[in-house]
Design a protein around this motif. Structure first.
Motif, PDB file in Angstrom:
ATOM      1  N   HIS A  15      -0.315 -25.642 -29.322  1.00  0.00           N
ATOM      2  CA  HIS A  15       0.390 -26.252 -30.452  1.00  0.00           C
ATOM      3  C   HIS A  15       1.717 -26.894 -30.052  1.00  0.00           C
ATOM      4  O   HIS A  15       2.306 -26.563 -29.025  1.00  0.00           O
ATOM      5  CB  HIS A  15       0.594 -25.225 -31.568  1.00  0.00           C
ATOM      6  CG  HIS A  15       1.314 -23.981 -31.167  1.00  0.00           C
ATOM      7  ND1 HIS A  15       2.674 -23.898 -31.139  1.00  0.00           N
ATOM      8  CD2 HIS A  15       0.853 -22.756 -30.779  1.00  0.00           C
ATOM      9  CE1 HIS A  15       3.031 -22.674 -30.766  1.00  0.00           C
ATOM     10  NE2 HIS A  15       1.939 -21.958 -30.530  1.00  0.00           N
ATOM     11  N   PHE A  65      -4.554 -15.090 -33.240  1.00  0.00           N
ATOM     12  CA  PHE A  65      -5.527 -15.619 -32.268  1.00  0.00           C
ATOM     13  C   PHE A  65      -6.777 -14.749 -32.146  1.00  0.00           C
ATOM     14  O   PHE A  65      -7.671 -15.055 -31.366  1.00  0.00           O
ATOM     15  CB  PHE A  65      -4.927 -15.807 -30.857  1.00  0.00           C
ATOM     16  CG  PHE A  65      -3.808 -16.804 -30.813  1.00  0.00           C
ATOM     17  CD1 PHE A  65      -4.051 -18.157 -30.880  1.00  0.00           C
ATOM     18  CD2 PHE A  65      -2.503 -16.361 -30.714  1.00  0.00           C
ATOM     19  CE1 PHE A  65      -3.005 -19.069 -30.838  1.00  0.00           C
ATOM     20  CE2 PHE A  65      -1.443 -17.267 -30.674  1.00  0.00           C
ATOM     21  CZ  PHE A  65      -1.701 -18.617 -30.733  1.00  0.00           C
ATOM     22  N   SER A 116       3.523 -25.728 -26.382  1.00  0.00           N
ATOM     23  CA  SER A 116       2.950 -24.494 -25.869  1.00  0.00           C
ATOM     24  C   SER A 116       1.658 -24.806 -25.128  1.00  0.00           C
ATOM     25  O   SER A 116       1.097 -25.890 -25.266  1.00  0.00           O
ATOM     26  CB  SER A 116       2.734 -23.498 -26.996  1.00  0.00           C
ATOM     27  OG  SER A 116       1.835 -24.018 -27.915  1.00  0.00           O
ATOM     28  N   ASP A 157       4.798 -20.161 -25.235  1.00  0.00           N
ATOM     29  CA  ASP A 157       5.508 -21.010 -26.194  1.00  0.00           C
ATOM     30  C   ASP A 157       6.856 -21.356 -25.574  1.00  0.00           C
ATOM     31  O   ASP A 157       7.541 -20.467 -25.062  1.00  0.00           O
ATOM     32  CB  ASP A 157       5.776 -20.252 -27.501  1.00  0.00           C
ATOM     33  CG  ASP A 157       4.586 -20.253 -28.434  1.00  0.00           C
ATOM     34  OD1 ASP A 157       3.600 -20.943 -28.151  1.00  0.00           O
ATOM     35  OD2 ASP A 157       4.663 -19.558 -29.465  1.00  0.00           O
ATOM     36  N   HIS A 177      -1.112 -17.671 -23.007  1.00  0.00           N
ATOM     37  CA  HIS A 177      -0.403 -18.501 -23.984  1.00  0.00           C
ATOM     38  C   HIS A 177       1.101 -18.422 -23.752  1.00  0.00           C
ATOM     39  O   HIS A 177       1.668 -17.333 -23.701  1.00  0.00           O
ATOM     40  CB  HIS A 177      -0.742 -18.001 -25.394  1.00  0.00           C
ATOM     41  CG  HIS A 177      -0.141 -18.810 -26.496  1.00  0.00           C
ATOM     42  ND1 HIS A 177      -0.162 -20.184 -26.515  1.00  0.00           N
ATOM     43  CD2 HIS A 177       0.486 -18.446 -27.640  1.00  0.00           C
ATOM     44  CE1 HIS A 177       0.435 -20.617 -27.620  1.00  0.00           C
ATOM     45  NE2 HIS A 177       0.844 -19.584 -28.312  1.00  0.00           N
TER      46      HIS A 177
HETATM   47 FE   FE2 Z   1       2.298 -19.990 -29.832  1.00  0.00          FE
END
Ligand code: FE2
Length: 340
Positions: free
Chosen positions: A258, A98, A293, A311, A309
């Protein structure tokens, strides 16, 4: 694991990653983290005839401990970035994902492999060409779809409009110029259109929240409208998620990032308890999980680069691409993608 064992698994990794005589391989670390990994990768690279060295950045200045993505010690070090761009392959022992620096390194044609998980996990989930084939079959299906719908008996029913962002296949090694991968990994993902995610996601007990590295105990219900989370409710875990996200003071953390599914039949759902020091790659990869996510989509070419972020691999979900079943109740429904 002893040094010889570590070198052997790194040799397998670099061999699959296509490292050959005369290639330039840089191993990147910081502080005193993973020095043993660096030694093993250097030894493995040398055995393959690569020209290799170790670039070691200073330890990061301690912060409040929040895990935020995309900010690395390379940001203030353009000379180091330029050197990494000259390599054929960078082994990232830091976690550059990222960051604009990783994107620049990849754009120059350098392939990047991240290796930060505990060594016993790297040893237990070595990449294989067979797993790559199954992941790439998944990526082909995902890349040609226009919608992804995810349901579960716990109340999840969410639809992503897809096709605007690229599909990414992760299979744990990388042998193509400019391509990134992460060891271990076996999953595929893409992102929904910026305003194209609508519905409800209900985390069930046993689903995993990364980077907390914890299992959900009470259901958490997300409401998503036009690509943005508008409500999170439930018990303790819902409160923890909301509290964590609020700390970033960044409304873009409520975007949708994602989404995809995992394919490694060797990965264990209880992996977090077995390897508590890791960042959850085993959970992202485990067979038949559906992972969504939240937060940034710049990894896929979007404009949201928030450092907030999460997930969230979920068990027991069903996933449909253009109404075709891909995952049914947590099991892979497409024969060519199934474990064998
Ligand atoms: Fe991720």
């Amino acid at each position: 694991m002893d040094a010889n064992g570590m070198t052997e698994i790194c040799l397998h990794q670099l061999t699959l990653s296509g490292v050959r005589e005369g290639e330039r391989v840089i191993v990147l670390s910081q502080g005193n983290q993973r020095i043993d990994y660096a030694d093993a990768f250097l030894a493995a690279g040398q055995r393959l005839g690569a020209i290799t060295y170790h670039m070691r950045l200073p330890a990061p200045i301690p912060t409040d401990g929040t895990w935020s993505v995309g900010k690395t010690g390379l940001a203030a070090n353009p000379e180091a970035v330029e050197a990494l761009k000259q390599a054929d392959m960078v082994v990232d022992l830091i976690f550059l994902l990222f960051s604009p620096e990783q994107m620049a390194i990849q754009a120059s044609g350098t392939r990047v492999l991240t290796a930060v998980e505990p060594a016993p996990l790297l040893a237990r989930l070595p990449p294989t060409t067979a797993l790559r084939e199954r992941v790439e079959i998944g990526a082909e299906l995902l890349a040609k779809a226009g919608t992804m719908r995810i349901t579960s008996k716990h109340g999840t029913d969410v639809t992503y409009k897809i096709g605007m962002y690229p599909t990414v296949a992760e299979y744990g090694y990388t042998d193509q110029p400019g391509r990134w991968d992460h060891w271990p990994a076996a999953f595929v993902f893409t992102g929904g259109a910026d305003d194209g995610v609508d519905g409800q996601i209900v985390l069930a007990p046993g689903d995993v929240v990364l980077p907390f590295n914890t299992y959900v105990r009470e259901p958490v219900t997300y409401t998503i409208e036009k690509g943005w989370i508008t409500d999170i409710r439930g018990g303790l875990e819902a409160e923890l998620i909301k509290s964590y996200m609020a700390e970033f003071r960044d409304p873009r953390g409520f975007g949708m990032s994602h989404v995809g599914w995992g394919l490694d039949h060797r990965a264990q759902w209880h992996g977090l308890t077995q390897f508590p020091g890791g960042m959850g790659m085993e959970l992202r990869s485990f067979y038949g999980n559906v992972m969504f996510s939240t937060g940034p989509n710049n990894e896929l070419g979007g404009t949201n680069n928030t450092p907030c972020h999460l997930d969230i691999p979920m068990r027991g979900c069903s996933l449909f691409l253009d109404d075709e079943p891909i995952v049914l109740d947590g099991d892979i429904a497409v024969k060519e993608m199934q474990q064998r």
